[in-house]
Design an enzyme around this catalytic site. Structure first.
Site, mmCIF file in Angstrom:
data_model
loop_
_atom_site.group_PDB
_atom_site.id
_atom_site.type_symbol
_atom_site.label_atom_id
_atom_site.label_comp_id
_atom_site.label_asym_id
_atom_site.label_seq_id
_atom_site.Cartn_x
_atom_site.Cartn_y
_atom_site.Cartn_z
ATOM 1 C CG ASP A 111 -1.833 -1.227 1.280
ATOM 2 O OD1 ASP A 111 -1.856 -2.001 0.310
ATOM 3 O OD2 ASP A 111 -2.485 -1.420 2.307
ATOM 4 C CE LYS A 172 -3.631 -4.489 1.389
ATOM 5 N NZ LYS A 172 -4.201 -3.727 2.492
ATOM 6 C CB CYS A 205 -1.827 -2.890 5.860
ATOM 7 S SG CYS A 205 -3.403 -2.085 5.509
#
Length: 288
Positions: A111, A172, A205
């Site tokens: 990310d 995602k 994450c």
């Protein structure tokens, strides 16, 4: 059984477990600095264990070495009796040593997206270090998996990160990178044992990805100088928590040099060029 030499077979206790088929017992086969998760049918004995062990490490050991076979309960360090016909002769505590080899390693880039740029502490630094890691992965032929958290709203991976040759770029909404598509991609790569993980955010994450991978028997290395959060408090407490669980918290230079391991490695000069200038400390030294 008598204990001699560095070869060890360790059985975690319980029927089933993460990564083990129904009715199977999860097994960790250890030799020297290596550890490979597997499973055997419930009630399997010495012969099958030795057969599987030799299938993994037979080309590395002297056939005259003896083995230690131990059964662990759910909580590490608590030992229970082995199945009939076995007896514990020596107790040991499993420790993750963190050896990295290119053939058994995958890089996870999590990310690193444009909308995070103004919010994440030291984002410019971790972009720089992340790009260095991806260059190293290309040089060493290491597969790279990249995720983007809700890219429709948060944008794509920043332009500074060169995604040339990566194995998978996946959108995602789940915080963890461990998605079915990622698991399928890992299954296509033979012998994966270690994941080198970096990106944002450390306490969300990154943390959830690391814990989920470890639960599947994968060794995780988190690159601290390529990983950050919106707050340094969240970042540093997450790194501390992860380190206490046995996850390896390391640096980009340590990872790259561990992967080449020898100045005579054919790619050493290229890796050396990547690290000639020290990586930015991305705020870590102020918290030491």
């Amino acid at each position: 059984m008598a204990a001699a030499g560095p070869a060890v077979l360790a059985l975690p206790g319980g029927g089933g477990g993460a990564g083990a088929p129904p009715g199977a017992v999860p097994v960790l086969f250890c030799f020297s600095v290596f550890a490979r998760p597997s499973s055997v049918p419930h009630g399997a004995g010495y012969e099958l264990l030795i057969q599987k062990f030799l299938g993994l490490y037979g080309d590395q050991i002297d056939v005259h070495r003896k083995f230690v076979v131990q059964l662990f309960a759910e909580e590490w360090g608590q030992y229970v009796d082995l199945p009939k016909g076995f007896a514990v002769s020596e107790r040991c505590k499993l420790t993750t040593l963190g050896n990295l080899t290119p053939s058994s390693t995958v890089f996870f880039c999590c990310d690193m997206q444009e909308r995070f740029r103004p919010a994440i502490k030291y984002f410019g630094d971790i972009i720089s270090v992340g790009q260095r890691l991806l260059q190293g992965a290309r040089i060493l032929g290491i597969p790279v998996i990249v995720t983007e958290q809700y890219p429709k709203g948060l944008g794509s991976t920043v332009q500074e990160i060169d995604l040339t040759g990566v194995k998978l770029v996946l959108p995602k909404t789940k915080f963890s990178m461990v998605l079915p598509e990622v698991e399928a991609a890992l299954a296509e790569i033979p012998g994966v044992r270690s994941v080198v993980l970096f990106g944002v955010e450390t306490h969300v994450c990154i943390q959830q990805t690391a814990l989920e991978l470890v639960g599947r028997g994968v060794e995780v290395h988190i690159v601290a100088d390529a990983t950050s959060s919106r707050s340094m408090m969240d970042r540093m407490f997450a790194l501390e928590r992860l380190a206490r669980t046995g996850i390896i918290v390391t640096t980009s230079e340590a990872v790259l040099l561990q992967l080449v391991a020898d100045k005579d490695h054919p790619k050493f000069k290229e890796i050396q060029n990547l690290i000639k200038a020290s990586a930015p400390e991305s705020g870590l030294l102020s918290k030491v």
